[in-house]
Design an enzyme around this catalytic site. Structure first.
Site, PDB file in Angstrom:
ATOM      1  N   THR A  72      40.205  31.745  42.659  1.00  0.00           N
ATOM      2  CA  THR A  72      40.726  31.945  41.315  1.00  0.00           C
ATOM      3  C   THR A  72      40.849  33.431  41.018  1.00  0.00           C
ATOM      4  O   THR A  72      39.882  34.171  41.143  1.00  0.00           O
ATOM      5  CB  THR A  72      39.790  31.303  40.287  1.00  0.00           C
ATOM      6  OG1 THR A  72      39.468  30.018  40.753  1.00  0.00           O
ATOM      7  CG2 THR A  72      40.436  31.240  38.940  1.00  0.00           C
TER       8      THR A  72
ATOM      9  N   ARG B 294      32.975  24.619  45.734  1.00  0.00           N
ATOM     10  CA  ARG B 294      31.780  24.397  44.923  1.00  0.00           C
ATOM     11  C   ARG B 294      30.681  25.396  45.272  1.00  0.00           C
ATOM     12  O   ARG B 294      29.531  25.039  45.473  1.00  0.00           O
ATOM     13  CB  ARG B 294      31.256  22.966  45.169  1.00  0.00           C
ATOM     14  CG  ARG B 294      32.075  21.897  44.520  1.00  0.00           C
ATOM     15  CD  ARG B 294      31.646  21.763  43.082  1.00  0.00           C
ATOM     16  NE  ARG B 294      32.353  20.663  42.418  1.00  0.00           N
ATOM     17  CZ  ARG B 294      33.253  20.843  41.467  1.00  0.00           C
ATOM     18  NH1 ARG B 294      33.585  22.053  41.097  1.00  0.00           N
ATOM     19  NH2 ARG B 294      33.814  19.827  40.877  1.00  0.00           N
TER      20      ARG B 294
ATOM     21  N   THR C 167      35.269  29.257  47.055  1.00  0.00           N
ATOM     22  CA  THR C 167      35.639  29.046  45.670  1.00  0.00           C
ATOM     23  C   THR C 167      34.632  28.139  44.991  1.00  0.00           C
ATOM     24  O   THR C 167      33.913  27.384  45.638  1.00  0.00           O
ATOM     25  CB  THR C 167      37.050  28.427  45.571  1.00  0.00           C
ATOM     26  OG1 THR C 167      37.312  28.130  44.225  1.00  0.00           O
ATOM     27  CG2 THR C 167      37.161  27.179  46.409  1.00  0.00           C
TER      28      THR C 167
ATOM     29  N   ASP D 285      37.665  38.891  42.369  1.00  0.00           N
ATOM     30  CA  ASP D 285      38.058  39.559  41.135  1.00  0.00           C
ATOM     31  C   ASP D 285      37.024  39.392  40.044  1.00  0.00           C
ATOM     32  O   ASP D 285      37.046  40.107  39.062  1.00  0.00           O
ATOM     33  CB  ASP D 285      39.400  39.021  40.647  1.00  0.00           C
ATOM     34  CG  ASP D 285      39.268  37.621  40.108  1.00  0.00           C
ATOM     35  OD1 ASP D 285      38.485  36.856  40.704  1.00  0.00           O
ATOM     36  OD2 ASP D 285      39.919  37.291  39.107  1.00  0.00           O
TER      37      ASP D 285
ATOM     38  N   ASP E  45      31.940  37.196  42.117  1.00  0.00           N
ATOM     39  CA  ASP E  45      32.210  37.630  43.493  1.00  0.00           C
ATOM     40  C   ASP E  45      31.448  38.902  43.840  1.00  0.00           C
ATOM     41  O   ASP E  45      31.513  39.360  44.980  1.00  0.00           O
ATOM     42  CB  ASP E  45      33.709  37.894  43.672  1.00  0.00           C
ATOM     43  CG  ASP E  45      34.520  36.687  43.314  1.00  0.00           C
ATOM     44  OD1 ASP E  45      34.140  35.595  43.744  1.00  0.00           O
ATOM     45  OD2 ASP E  45      35.527  36.838  42.598  1.00  0.00           O
TER      46      ASP E  45
ATOM     47  N   LYS F  58      28.018  32.421  48.113  1.00  0.00           N
ATOM     48  CA  LYS F  58      29.103  33.188  48.723  1.00  0.00           C
ATOM     49  C   LYS F  58      28.542  34.340  49.527  1.00  0.00           C
ATOM     50  O   LYS F  58      28.920  34.576  50.668  1.00  0.00           O
ATOM     51  CB  LYS F  58      30.033  33.739  47.639  1.00  0.00           C
ATOM     52  CG  LYS F  58      30.854  32.687  46.921  1.00  0.00           C
ATOM     53  CD  LYS F  58      31.804  33.357  45.949  1.00  0.00           C
ATOM     54  CE  LYS F  58      32.674  32.345  45.253  1.00  0.00           C
ATOM     55  NZ  LYS F  58      33.676  32.953  44.395  1.00  0.00           N
TER      56      LYS F  58
ATOM     57  N   ASP G 134      37.969  34.957  47.395  1.00  0.00           N
ATOM     58  CA  ASP G 134      37.773  34.080  46.254  1.00  0.00           C
ATOM     59  C   ASP G 134      39.112  33.418  45.988  1.00  0.00           C
ATOM     60  O   ASP G 134      40.142  33.899  46.444  1.00  0.00           O
ATOM     61  CB  ASP G 134      37.344  34.971  45.082  1.00  0.00           C
ATOM     62  CG  ASP G 134      37.235  34.187  43.811  1.00  0.00           C
ATOM     63  OD1 ASP G 134      36.699  33.084  43.861  1.00  0.00           O
ATOM     64  OD2 ASP G 134      37.690  34.698  42.774  1.00  0.00           O
TER      65      ASP G 134
END
Lengths: 1157, 370
Positions: A409, A766, A678, A793, A797, A772, A407
């Site tokens: 961020t 996006r 992300t 985090d 995720d 994901k 990830d």
């Protein structure tokens, strides 16, 4: 009647109806037809066992394991038929294994019990008999009215009755349920919303009817019937009336709700799935090997049985005069005899399946995983977090990772937002020392001077500081009463809390710039513009949602004007912007994104009184709509958020975590492909990717973005594939966005995969959380079945973390959701390098050797037994005594391998970390490949042959080994029997097998020395003891003094020495030859340690005799050095270092490694 | 697990960030201990098998093993051994008749004498063995067919032998002592050795029949049951002899220290052989004096009382005479093995030295220079 019995037996659920009827506060009707319903209590049970069912249930669970079941069967066979070994030989090890596992599982369950008790015992407030009573969470019953205060979680699924607000609304966050951090508004039915106090609730007569519990979080259908002054009012209930267990009350002082689903029937509990058991690649190959060994076992047993019958066909072998059968044996049926013979051989050879393998592996994993938590290098001082291991089953998988999905961020970045730049009305500003400075100007404005702001600028600042859902928390504990009046003294104690860090950063930045948001109490928002306080009446909040990608507030300014402020992603604002510097702002936004800033666009709309009337009306209608509320709201929102006046845009920086670049570089050198997934926009993602070294400047970046249609996407993919094929020298990076990805995955999965795999870096932007996970699954299930690792985090995720082979949670700012669902949790991304390169490498090597060695030592153990059958007419005579059979795996050979597998370090950890390429040596499960497995198995067979035939030749036909002699004083030549023969084989075997492990050991701590030499010593001491006594409870005294007699023979010693050396020397030779002729890079990095002698210096176990060798060697080395010179040395290294030459391009492209290499 | 997923306190990211700066009390720091054990930095010896390190070992083993091997080989070769097969398979062989018309129950013993000559004198003590081939003493049914408590003198076991002894447990309603297949098939040929003096007289060579069993077997593991009287036959009252035996167990020998269960021939037989071809110690010919060899060169006659049938399973019976050395009986293999391994090691040592020169140090230094 029948139904009643079935109900009692639990076949049918007790309530057959589709709905449940809940009487609020359990005030059942006195008259009429009330059938009491039974509901679960509010107890959460995550533990598997109770004290009573632990033993049976645990045993059942354990015997569901194939290996344990197999040994149970063997044990039962031994009990039932006449077998060569006593049942104890397999019963005792089985008992040992089962006990150890049971203790471990019992301990884990005890921990779960503790956690359960904590949750079930949490204090809650319930309205009972007219007053608020504090009780424990587990005591809540369906129908109870529960009071929940601000920031508490709901203890059960509640239907909202009333809140402190008159309109009966409350805000909650469901972050711990679905990961959405934004606030959601829930409503109470107007008839109950007025009952805001306990006394009023007491008077409330209402019945809730709703569906039976179901796991869907977003579905709830029911109705509430309120009796008021004799008439009954029926109101529908939907998900917006239901407060889910686990969600948290925000922004609302207190609410009252009636519990409808409790305990294990709550939606959260129903959603709780047993974490799907992740199995490591090692475990899978272990099972394959087990099956192969089972095959060998069956083959040996069948062969023996057939040969036995071949021999028996002649009576002179079957029943010679000296060895008659009993009547019973003669008369039993042939078929039965055949089966029992086969089973007896099975029992005889069953030790080839290593019984203690599973338990040793489990212990190794369990104990070994402590090292991760203990590692100081994985400890983050600032946040006082150490690495955390949630599953020890996957330790070795850390050494096998081929793809890392990360990830962005919070994982690559700190998730600490800092406001950097903004664009106001087409002019770009930067924040320098808490002031807004137009671009190009330096901070030369004199301090203390109030900067003059244009109206546009001021409006922009106000818009940013008003359009949000930030909460304020004060340090003073008793400020609950009213934050408003204390707002004067706030300045420092005030702290903003926001669901999104961007909002917080923006509001904080505005405060620095002089427009401070100082408080809201429901309806009034107050800001201080350069000391001047202004109050805005908050009329409506149009909450953020992922589809609109924007949020708005409607405010009444102090002057009475009604304004809408909106902020959101640029793609969702620009199309609706009517006026303002759209083009310039768009340009600026793109610039911000290129710098890696997260952008938001701010706009406003002023309503005329008439407009507002309509807006207000439509909003109210939509909000109170009973059907299709979502759709109608969305419709109204889009009606409101149009004709916007663009104010500007903000750019917020998310700082990269430290050492991200080095870590990614190291992972890449280790042969791991890094994908960044992300939710950010394309430009931001690319720039972050560039700045963290995920993309290099020299990379050819391919793009698959904004694909609208299927065919277009396919065409683009083919084009990309062609480009990659054409210039294969350059590295490629691929950028995909979520929409294009879903198109690509729908139809062109293979094509997309091909493109992806030839790219060295992939960036997906996006991405929705589920996407994901989809990407991870796509890679995970491709034909090569690579091992994937996901790092993240946030709650978004979680799906990805659970999907990947190994899930890593970063203990970041976005809550602990990811950490809790992960297999391992670390505090910073940079720790990943050590976790994989060092710990993963170690664990993999340890467990791989452990597994192979286990098979090896059992082959060694049982093959002589098999060979012996050829010399005893396949009569199933055991070669070893039963006690030796029993203790071989438990005592004599178990500890050295366990200690090895806990402490082995093939190479120094620093070397592993500095040379990530060593990771490639163990990739693709290389140490458990079929070839290595074959090597170990054949080695086992060879050793077994040497043990057996060596002893055979040396003992011959009982040419006695005992001397006459002077040396041994026994002036006699004595005979050895079959037990002495077996003991000789066994002794040689124990020594060889232990020394074989010693050869594999590269890291000799005092513990290794202790257990290795201790095991051999223990074997000797035990044998002396065992053979030294006539054991009263033993049936036969076969072993009496056998061992002593064996050892008192000089020839036996000579035989033992020669056999052990014959076994081990070829192995040593092989190791040396391979090291010199085909060294792996791991081996090449070892001598660095050994030669300077540092390791020996600080080692207590260093042998002084080694010094001489080293001097001698040192001279040799020097001579050779002089002969070949440094130039040739370097050339040699280049030629023979395959990966280094392959990856020259990586090396040259990478700024970090190029210098180092 | 589920419960922990909403233990309330730690859920908010906000709160976890809080504890850092304010408190001077860092009592609850979660920092791991910096100990060698926990950091996996235990002092350790890290040996690495390179040509350099194993070279000396190879040379040492080579240099050590070759002389040892030669020594063992020479010792083994110095042992004199003579072996003669007296089964009587051939028509021509003296025991052919005995081997043909044999039955267990024949009361009249069949005797035959086999002549042989020794080319070399046997010095020091000579050991006399009987050897059997194709005889599976290691068959499972056979191996377990014994009762160690009975042989240890346990009176209960004497009267009620273990089930393992079946079908040699009871006979005619009386317990068999010693029970079981092993005891039942006790080797019962009698071998006598005569020296044929060149002058024509035959001298009987004295054969010592004690000291052929393990000391512990004779004195601890095997014991006669202790009864009322000192008479062994009284103690064994109420038992019967094994089916195949001609005598009772208390009639095995006249010497009370070698009679009953502690008869050494029985003890030796009870130690089941590991392989189907085996030899067992029968008698010892002790050296008489320094002047003459124990068995001088010359002609000998072996007088066999042929009781033991082996033809039914194509077995062979042999008589072996052997001297022994400090390392036991004749076994050239040990010496050969040592010489072979020693030479191979030495040879490989040389090869490794070459390799070490060619590759070894380069690979070691390559990475240092990188």
């Amino acid at each position: 009647m029948l139904r009643w019995i079935r109900q009692q037996l639990g076949f049918d659920p007790p309530h057959q109806s589709d709905t449940r009827t809940v009487y609020i506060a359990n005030r059942f009707p006195q008259h009429g037809h009330y059938t009491p319903q039974k509901f679960a209590d509010n107890r959460i049970i995550s533990s598997k066992y109770t004290i009573w069912n632990f033993v049976p249930k645990n045993l059942f669970e354990q015997f569901r394991r194939i290996a344990n079941f197999y040994f149970l069967i063997i044990f039962l066979v031994q009990l039932m038929i006449d077998t060569p070994t006593s049942p104890v030989t397999s019963g005792l090890p089985l008992f040992f294994v089962i006990t150890v596992t049971a203790i471990k599982q019992g301990y884990e369950d005890w921990l779960r019990h503790k956690a359960d008790n904590e949750v079930n015992g949490a204090p809650v407030f319930v309205v009972r008999s007219g007053s608020l009573v504090q009780t424990r969470s587990k005591n809540i019953r369906v129908g109870d009215i529960v009071r929940v205060a601000k920031d508490e979680t709901f203890p059960a699924d509640l239907v909202l009755l009333s809140s402190e607000r008159d309109e009966g609304t409350c805000h909650i966050t469901t972050a711990s349920l679905d990961g959405e951090t934004n606030l959601k508004t829930h409503f109470a039915v107007p008839e109950t919303a007025v009952s805001q106090t306990v006394s009023k609730l007491e008077a409330l007569q209402a019945v809730v009817e709703c569906q039976q519990p179901e796991p869907d979080l977003y579905r709830f259908i029911g109705r509430i019937t309120v009796s008021q002054q004799g008439e009954e009012i029926v109101r529908p209930l939907g998900p917006e009336n239901l407060l889910l267990r686990g969600a948290r009350l925000k922004n609302t002082k207190e609410i009252f709700g009636v519990a409808v689903y409790t305990g294990m029937e709550s939606k959260m509990a129903l959603n709780y799935k047993c974490k799907s058991q992740k199995r490591s690649a090692v475990e899978k190959s272990m099972n394959t090997f087990l099956i192969i060994y089972l095959g060998i076992l069956l083959f040996e047993a069948i062969l023996s049985t057939i040969l036995k019958y071949a021999w028996q066909s002649e009576p002179k072998w079957d029943e010679p005069f000296y060895n008659r059968k009993t009547e019973q044996e003669r008369n039993s049926s042939q078929i039965l005899k055949f089966i029992s013979d086969f089973l007896a051989f099975l029992v005889l050879y069953n030790f080839i399946i290593p019984i203690s393998l599973y338990v040793t592996v489990e212990m190794q994993k369990f104990l070994g995983s402590f090292f991760i938590g203990w590692d100081l290098d994985l400890y983050h001082i600032e946040s006082d977090q150490k690495a955390q291991v949630n599953t020890s089953d996957l330790n070795e998988e850390l050494g096998q990772v081929e793809y890392v999905f990360t990830d962005k961020t919070g994982t690559l970045t700190e998730n600490e937002m800092h406001f950097r730049e903004c664009s106001i009305n087409g002019v770009k500003f930067q924040e320098i020392n808490g002031k807004l400075v137009p671009e190009g100007m330096t901070d030369d404005a004199p301090d203390g001077c109030m900067p003059l702001l244009s109206t546009e600028e001021e409006l922009f600042l106000k818009a940013v500081s008003l359009c949000h859902t930030v909460q304020i928390n004060y340090e003073e504990p008793d400020c609950v009463c009213d934050s408003f009046y204390q707002a004067n003294g706030v300045s420092l104690q005030m702290e903003y809390y926001a669901s999104s860090p961007d909002e917080k950063a923006l509001v904080e930045a505005m405060k620095r710039m002089g427009v401070a948001f100082t408080g809201n109490n429901g309806e009034i928002m107050e800001i201080k513009t350069f000391g001047k306080s202004e109050r805005f009446k908050l009329l409506h909040v149009l909450e953020f949602d992922a589809d609109r990608r924007r949020m708005s507030v409607i405010l009444q300014t102090p002057t009475g004007e009604k304004v809408l402020f909106t902020k959101g992603a640029e793609s969702s604002i620009f199309p609706h912007a009517k006026s303002g510097e759209v083009d310039k702002t768009r340009l600026h936004v793109d610039e911000f994104a290129l710098k890696g800033l997260r952008t938001l666009v701010v706009a406003c709309r002023r309503f005329s009184a008439a407009e507002y009337e309509e807006v207000d009306r439509r909003l109210h209608e939509a909000r109170t709509a009973l059907q299709q509320r979502e759709e109608r709201l969305a419709e109204v929102f889009s009606f409101i958020e149009k004709d916007l006046e663009l104010l500007g845009a903000t750019g917020v920086e998310d700082k990269l975590q430290e050492k991200v670049q080095e870590t990614i570089e190291a992972l890449r050198l280790a042969g791991i492909k890094v994908w960044v997934l992300t939710g950010d926009k394309h430009e931001t993602a690319v720039s972050v990717s560039l700045s963290c070294g995920h993309f290099h400047r020299t990379m050819n970046i391919l793009e698959l973005v904004q694909q609208k249609s299927d065919s277009e996407c396919a065409e683009q993919l083919r084009q990309l594939a062609r480009r990659i094929r054409e210039d294969h020298v350059i590295q490629h990076g691929l950028v995909v966005d979520g929409a294009s990805l879903s198109l690509a995955l729908r139809q062109h999965e293979r094509l997309f995969m091909d493109v992806c795999r030839s790219c060295s870096a992939v960036l997906c932007c996006r991405m929705a959380p589920l996407q994901k996970a989809k990407v991870v699954r796509l890679i995970k299930t491709c034909p090569e079945k690579p091992i994937t690792l996901a790092v993240g985090d946030g709650a978004n995720d979680v799906s990805m973390i659970q999907e990947a082979n190994v899930g890593i949670g970063i203990m970041g700012k976005e809550g602990r959701q990811a950490v809790r669902n992960s297999d391992y949790a670390i505090a910073r991304f940079k720790f990943l390098a050590k976790l994989l390169l060092v710990h993963g490498h170690f664990y993999y090597i340890r467990i791989a050797t452990l597994v192979q060695y286990f098979f090896y030592k059992n082959v060694c153990f049982i093959t002589p037994q098999f060979l012996y059958q050829f010399f005893c007419l396949f009569s199933q005579q055991t070669l070893y005594d039963s006690v030796y059979l029993t203790l071989y795996n438990i005592c004599f050979t178990s500890l050295p391998v366990l200690v090895y597998s806990l402490f082995e370090q093939l190479v120094h950890p620093h070397v592993l970390q500095n040379k990530p390429a060593l990771y490639r040596d163990i990739s693709k499960n290389s140490l458990l490949s079929f070839r290595t497995f074959l090597y170990w198995t054949l080695l086992g067979f060879c050793h077994a042959f040497v043990f057996f035939f060596g002893s055979y030749i040396l003992m011959g036909e009982d040419t006695s080994l005992m001397g006459n002699g002077q040396i041994l004083r026994a002036n006699r030549q004595l005979m050895f029997g079959n037990w002495t023969f077996g003991t000789l084989v066994f002794t040689v075997m124990v020594i060889t097998v232990t020394l074989k492990l010693a050869l594999e050991t590269h890291f000799w701590t005092w513990m290794n020395h202790f257990v290795t030499w201790g095991s051999i010593a223990f074997y000797f001491i035990f044998s002396l003891f065992y053979g030294g006594i006539i054991w009263p409870f033993l049936h036969t005294q076969d072993m009496y003094f056998v061992f002593v007699q064996l050892l008192s023979s000089g020839s036996a010693w000579f035989a033992i020495i020669i056999i052990v050396i014959t076994c081990l020397f070829p192995d040593v030779i092989k190791k040396v030859f391979y090291r010199h002729l085909r060294p792996t890079s791991t081996q090449k990095s070892q001598p660095i340690e050994a030669y300077p002698g540092t390791s020996c210096m600080d080692s207590a176990c260093c042998f002084s005799s080694r010094k001489d060798w080293r001097e001698w060697l040192g001279q040799l080395v020097e001579r050779v050095m002089i002969r070949y010179g440094p130039g040739r040395v370097t050339r040699w290294w280049r030629d023979s270092d395959p990966f280094c030459s392959n990856d020259q391009r990586i090396l040259t492209h990478s700024p970090v490694e190029a210098t180092r290499c | 697990m589920m419960a922990s997923s909403y233990s309330t306190k730690e859920e908010d990211g906000h709160q976890s960030g809080a504890p850092g700066p304010g408190g001077g009390v860092n009592a609850k720091s979660r920092k791991p201990d910096n100990t060698a054990f926990k950091q996996q930095r235990l002092p350790a010896w890290q040996p690495i098998l390179t040509a350099g390190t194993v070279l000396p070992a190879f040379f040492i083993i080579g240099l050590l093993f070759i002389p040892i091997g030669i020594g063992l080989y020479v010792t083994s070769n110095n042992i004199k051994e003579y072996e003669i097969d007296y089964t009587g398979v051939d028509m021509s062989s003296p025991c052919f008749n005995c081997s043909q018309n044999y039955s267990w129950n024949s009361t009249k013993p069949c005797r035959c004498s086999v002549s042989f000559s020794l080319d070399q004198p046997f010095e020091s003590n000579v050991f006399m063995y009987y050897g059997l081939s194709n005889y599976y003493q290691n068959h499972r049914r056979y191996v377990k067919s014994r009762d160690d408590s009975q042989l240890n003198g346990n009176l209960n076991a004497l009267k009620d032998p273990s089930k393992e002894c079946e079908p040699y447990r009871m006979n005619d309603g009386l317990p068999i002592a010693p029970c079981g297949a092993i005891a039942n098939s006790l080797f019962n040929d009698t071998l006598e050795l005569y020296y044929n003096d060149p002058n024509g007289t035959k001298t009987l060579i004295k054969l010592v029949k004690t000291g052929i069993a393990w000391w512990t077997d004779k004195h601890v593991k095997f014991r006669n049951p202790v009864g009322d009287g000192s008479n062994l036959s009284a103690v064994f009252q109420g038992t019967t002899k094994p089916v195949n035996w001609q005598k009772y167990v208390y009639q095995l020998d006249s010497d009370p220290d070698n009679n009953g269960f502690i008869n050494e021939d029985l003890i030796v037989w009870m130690r089941t052989a590991a392989l189907p071809t085996f030899r067992k110690l029968y008698r010892i010919i002790e050296k008489q004096g320094d002047a003459t060899p124990t068995l001088p060169r010359g002609n000998y006659t072996l007088l066999v009382t042929y009781n033991y049938p082996v033809r039914s399973f194509e077995g062979r019976k042999r008589m072996i005479l052997s001297t022994i050395s400090w390392m036991g009986g004749k076994n050239p293999f040990l010496g050969i093995a040592y010489i072979t391994v020693g030479s191979v090691c030495f040879f490989l040592g040389v090869v490794l030295l070459i390799i070490h020169h060619k590759y070894g140090s380069r690979s070691n230094n390559a990475d240092i220079s990188s």
